[in-house]
Structure formats: C-alpha cells, structure tokens
Design an enzyme around this catalytic site. Structure first.
Site, mmCIF file in Angstrom:
data_model
loop_
_atom_site.group_PDB
_atom_site.id
_atom_site.type_symbol
_atom_site.label_atom_id
_atom_site.label_comp_id
_atom_site.label_asym_id
_atom_site.label_seq_id
_atom_site.Cartn_x
_atom_site.Cartn_y
_atom_site.Cartn_z
ATOM 1 N N ARG A 1 -22.069 -34.399 -15.803
ATOM 2 C CA ARG A 1 -23.436 -34.113 -15.366
ATOM 3 C C ARG A 1 -23.884 -35.078 -14.278
ATOM 4 N NH1 ARG A 1 -28.344 -36.454 -14.467
ATOM 5 N NH2 ARG A 1 -28.076 -37.741 -16.338
ATOM 6 N N HIS B 1 -27.252 -47.908 -18.755
ATOM 7 C CA HIS B 1 -26.692 -46.954 -17.805
ATOM 8 C C HIS B 1 -26.670 -47.649 -16.437
ATOM 9 C CE1 HIS B 1 -26.427 -42.567 -16.371
ATOM 10 N NE2 HIS B 1 -26.518 -43.265 -15.250
ATOM 11 N N CYS C 1 -24.484 -42.929 -4.986
ATOM 12 C CA CYS C 1 -25.853 -43.427 -5.131
ATOM 13 C C CYS C 1 -26.639 -42.878 -3.954
ATOM 14 C CB CYS C 1 -25.881 -44.952 -5.141
ATOM 15 S SG CYS C 1 -27.553 -45.631 -5.322
ATOM 16 N N ASN D 1 -22.049 -44.330 -10.612
ATOM 17 C CA ASN D 1 -21.871 -44.713 -12.009
ATOM 18 C C ASN D 1 -20.665 -45.625 -12.223
ATOM 19 O OD1 ASN D 1 -23.885 -42.920 -13.504
ATOM 20 N ND2 ASN D 1 -22.817 -41.427 -12.247
#
Length: 315
Positions: A17, A213, A246, A255
């Site tokens: 996702r 996260h 990003c 990530n």
C-alpha cells in the site's frame, strides 16, 4: 539481547500500500493486480502477520491503488495474517468492508499545514471525519488503526512539537483506534527528536498501543527504530525492498526496508517469526516487476554475495 529491548516485535508490512502507491508508474501504467497479489502472498508465506494490502482512495489521486478491490478479492488468505486497508473516508471504508478487509486504517497529521495541503482540512476536521468509520467498525468488531504523519518534522512547518503529536495521538486513541502508528513522513527524525516525541506520546497513550513508521530520507530510519525499541515500542511499520519514495523530497528514499529492519532485529535476538530468505525473495520479486534494484542495503548485499553463500550469516 539487552533487557531494555522487547523480546518480540511485530512487523506491519506497508509495501503493497504505502510503498507501491508512491512508486512511479511503469511505462505509464500501474503495476498489475496479479503482481500485487503475488507479492502479498509471498510476504504472508515469509511469515509477515500484518499486511496493509491496499487503499480505497480515489484512483484519480492514487492510481497505483486503483486495483485494491481486485487484490482483496483475489488473494488466497492465510488465517494467521491480517489483511488491512487504508480508508480515508466512509466511501473508502464501505469499499473495504465490501471486500472483507480484516482491519482498516485512518490517518491524520500532527501538522496543520500538512493537513491543509494534503487533505484540505484542519487536523481537528480530519479527525471528526473518522467518527462514523470508527462507530461502524465498532459495531462490526473491526479494528481501526490510526496513523499520525509528520511526527517530528513537516515539509511546510519544520520541526513539530512533541506535545502536538501527543494530543493528536491521544484523540485517535480515545476515539477507538487500538493502535497509533507514528510516522516520520519526511524522514528528518534523529534519535534525540524521536525519543522526545515518544516520551510525550507515551505519557498519553500506552507504549503497548504505539507503532513507529520511519522513512529513510536522511538515512536515520534504522537508528531511529533502535531508539524506539529502547523506548518500549514493539510494532514497526516497514516496506519490502524499501518501496516508495518521499514525494516531499525529490529523489529521496521513502519507507525503511523490511529486510533491513528484520536483519537488525535478528541481530538483536528479537523474535519476528519471519523467514528471512523468503522475505528477500519477495523483495527481489517486486523489484524485478518494478524494473529497479531494491532499496534495501541488506538485500543488495545478499545479491552481491549469492556466489559466496558462506559469507551470509542469517537464515
């Protein structure tokens, strides 16, 4: 293993996702639903117990998520795995319910400027929008996970006050989110800023209900994860192969890679119940489909060492 660290960590895999939604279109087209399904099933086979498998948002804004319904309807589900979906509003939530998503996730921000520019409303208004989702999910016994973005820095405001993060996290928790994922959206955090933020948030929300996260824009994600572990955090979001860019920092990585996180945890003697070799294979699979090398440093090292298996130390 240090007694200050958790004995077990849950990995929340966000690659299908959060990772894929930020990957550039391949020759002008999205990655196929079949390839997404294959990735999700490989991740489950590797032992990942929580996979964010899609997002029910407008395909106009997030074209890579346009096949989420097909993905959820096609995956061969493992009853030991939670298949979750991001749902920004009731329309998205109803779509997630229609495909039997195991859990749903909602998102807000600790930055007013980011909230206005990202979803055209204030932080308070964004949280109010989620009230009917949480109310209906409670009736259906469906868990709701909450995200807070920009927890240490914002591309528009700069540094974010830890207390502001704590207030937003507390609001989501009080409303009914069972877990709050704290996101360093632009990857500017360092251990010092992360620890201050976590101390402020854990004063209002139990550490056992928090996740982190981290994005790796400035190469600090693993260091920040280690700092979070020392603060009692035992849930970590990550993306296979370091999927995702990003969008607020041109050319920057997104990530933190799941392979790198699991390698770190294995080295610390922390249990994840993840088959490391199968995890690597999943990362190589999706990287090949995207026509790019995995961002994961560990994955790159293993690829380079394939001709010398004796050099590898983890299994």
């Amino acid at each position: 293993m240090s007694p200050l660290l958790p004995s077990k960590v849950k990995i929340v895999e966000v690659g299908p996702r959060d990772g894929l939604q930020n990957e550039a279109l391949i020759n002008g087209r999205t990655i196929s639903a079949a390839d997404k399904v294959a990735l999700i099933e490989q991740l489950a086979d590797a032992g990942i117990s929580y996979i964010e498998s899609g997002s029910f948002v407008s395909p106009k804004w997030v074209p890579q998520m346009a096949t989420s319904t097909e993905v959820f309807n096609t995956i061969k589900r493992d009853n030991k795995v939670t298949y979750a979906a991001l749902t920004p509003n009731m329309t998205g939530y109803n779509a997630a319910i229609a495909v039997n998503a195991d859990e749903v996730a909602i998102f807000s921000s600790a930055s007013e400027s980011f909230s206005q520019k990202n979803i055209n409303c204030s932080v308070a208004e964004s949280i109010e929008r989620f009230a009917p989702i949480i109310a209906d999910a409670k009736k259906r016994n469906i868990k709701v996970r909450g995200y807070v973005s920009c927890v240490v820095g914002c591309p528009y405001e700069g540094a974010i006050a830890p207390e502001q993060v704590a207030l937003v996290a507390e609001k989501l928790f009080t409303m009914g989110c069972y877990e709050i994922s704290l996101g360093d959206t632009i990857g500017v955090g360092t251990p010092a800023s992360v620890i201050k933020m976590l101390q402020a948030v854990s004063a209002r929300v139990p550490s056992s209900q928090l996740a982190v996260h981290f994005h790796d824009t400035y190469g600090q994600a693993l260091t920040n994860i280690y700092a979070a572990l020392q603060c009692g955090i035992s849930v970590i979001d990550s993306a296979i192969a370091g999927l995702g860019g990003c969008p607020y920092a041109k050319g920057a990585s997104g990530n933190v890679a799941t392979e790198d996180v699991v390698y770190l945890l294995n080295g610390l003697g922390i249990t994840t119940n993840i088959n490391f070799n199968k995890l690597l294979q999943a990362g190589w699979f999706i990287s090949h489909k995207l026509g790019k090398a995995p961002v994961s440093k560990v994955s790159q090292a293993y690829l380079a060492q394939q001709s010398s298996p004796a050099q590898t130390q983890q299994s």
